[in-house]
Design an enzyme around this catalytic site. Sequence first.
Site, PDB file in Angstrom:
ATOM      1  N   ASP A 198       1.433  -1.088   0.561  1.00  0.00           N
ATOM      2  CA  ASP A 198      -0.153   0.415  -0.489  1.00  0.00           C
ATOM      3  C   ASP A 198       0.991   1.005   0.102  1.00  0.00           C
ATOM      4  O   ASP A 198       1.888   1.436  -0.347  1.00  0.00           O
ATOM      5  CB  ASP A 198      -1.186  -0.160   1.240  1.00  0.00           C
ATOM      6  CG  ASP A 198      -2.375   0.914   1.104  1.00  0.00           C
ATOM      7  OD1 ASP A 198      -3.005   0.992   0.552  1.00  0.00           O
ATOM      8  OD2 ASP A 198      -1.845   2.116   1.665  1.00  0.00           O
ATOM      9  N   TYR A 203      -3.541  10.956   1.521  1.00  0.00           N
ATOM     10  CA  TYR A 203      -4.103  10.321  -0.059  1.00  0.00           C
ATOM     11  C   TYR A 203      -4.514  12.497  -0.706  1.00  0.00           C
ATOM     12  O   TYR A 203      -4.143  13.031  -1.482  1.00  0.00           O
ATOM     13  CB  TYR A 203      -5.524  10.399   0.541  1.00  0.00           C
ATOM     14  CG  TYR A 203      -5.477   8.510   0.308  1.00  0.00           C
ATOM     15  CD1 TYR A 203      -5.956   8.379  -0.023  1.00  0.00           C
ATOM     16  CD2 TYR A 203      -5.407   9.040   1.495  1.00  0.00           C
ATOM     17  CE1 TYR A 203      -5.858   6.323  -0.287  1.00  0.00           C
ATOM     18  CE2 TYR A 203      -5.535   6.351   2.033  1.00  0.00           C
ATOM     19  CZ  TYR A 203      -5.578   5.969   0.792  1.00  0.00           C
ATOM     20  OH  TYR A 203      -5.791   4.935   0.862  1.00  0.00           O
ATOM     21  N   HIS A 251      -3.966  -8.090  -0.197  1.00  0.00           N
ATOM     22  CA  HIS A 251      -3.719  -6.564  -0.401  1.00  0.00           C
ATOM     23  C   HIS A 251      -2.766  -6.714   1.343  1.00  0.00           C
ATOM     24  O   HIS A 251      -1.681  -6.421   1.452  1.00  0.00           O
ATOM     25  CB  HIS A 251      -4.305  -5.591  -0.044  1.00  0.00           C
ATOM     26  CG  HIS A 251      -4.210  -4.107   0.029  1.00  0.00           C
ATOM     27  ND1 HIS A 251      -3.667  -3.761  -0.843  1.00  0.00           N
ATOM     28  CD2 HIS A 251      -4.410  -3.765   1.255  1.00  0.00           C
ATOM     29  CE1 HIS A 251      -3.378  -2.779  -0.788  1.00  0.00           C
ATOM     30  NE2 HIS A 251      -3.401  -2.487   0.540  1.00  0.00           N
TER      31      HIS A 251
END
Length: 384
Positions: free
Chosen positions: A179, A305, A356
């Site tokens: 990630d 983000y 993930h």
Amino acid sequence: MSDDIRPFRIEIPQADLDDLRERLARTRLPGQVPGTGAERGVPEDRVRDLVGHWAGDYDWRVHEARLNAHPQFVTEIDGQRIHFLHVRSPEPDATPLVLTHGWPGSVVEFLDVIGPLSDPRAHGGDPADAFHLVIPSLPGYGFSAPLSGPGWNLRRIAGAWAELMARLGYDRYGAQGGDWGSGVSRELGRIAPDRVIGVHVNFLLTFGSPEGLDDAARERLAMMERFTTEMGGYMAVQSTRPQTLAYGLADSPAGQLAWIAEKFSEWSENGFFERSDHDGARDTLLTNVTLYWLTNTAGSSAQLYYEFARSWGEDEPSPVPTGVAVFPFEAALPVRALAEHADKIVRWTEFERGGHFAALEQPGLLVGDVRAFFRDLAGPRVPG
């Protein structure tokens, strides 16, 4: 060890845990349109089940103790408090390795791989594959909070990691992550290629034209398109209005739970974190969520983000050897031909299991691939 580094221990006040249970007991669920399911978001029956377990049988103190079983520290770098685990291998010539998590993860992700990576002799492995582990919490995540200010993008975080490794006395080291941890690790290789012996990632997004690619690669590009259009709502919100989102998540533990649990469900293999009988996987999910809740980092973690959306650009080529572990239940899978435009790929492993959260779902596979990748890259080993 530098005087700037201080020992740290997690000791959550009981009043905070009592407050959490009281809030969970007052949870108001929104209802769900009849005949609909996960295509519109995490189903209400799943949230109800998780809330009930969180408020009832789940015991934070058990998992707090498990975290505290490993040496933890805090330091300040570039004005930001950084929390990290530092697990020295019993093998004195072990290779230093910095492990970096992502969102919606935490250092909790790595608990199952710490032993095998740091002490392979005790876990049926070759002691020559041992690592000294440094496992930081990203700025704004967990106990690396609060954020000191704006601007904490991937490159700045990588710079902080380079400083952290220098403070610990590690001149040459590897980097591994998934990630956001993948992005930080790759940036670390770019800014410190003379120190980073190799970068291993278990998550990689690749972009480019389908021209010249085979059918399998084209399908992977189509997966990326589906990921961004059908499953990317969380990215759109967190990269544009993270502060507005934070009010709801900071005030409602059920809201924080749903926001994170959806990703653990969508990005893992066959409901790995949903089954109550799956080797404590549900409790691992709740430990991760509880860490976000207790540190009030829903908003500060989402800021990455926002920063990424304003600093993203073409990757400059990396001279550092890079290994990629591809787990099939990722939301989107990388294309090697495209990855090689930006990274010096020397190892590419396609697995048949896992998603993930590889360190939680398939720790054995991840450990084996990390060992194999760094085995031929370590070179001279410098103790810290």
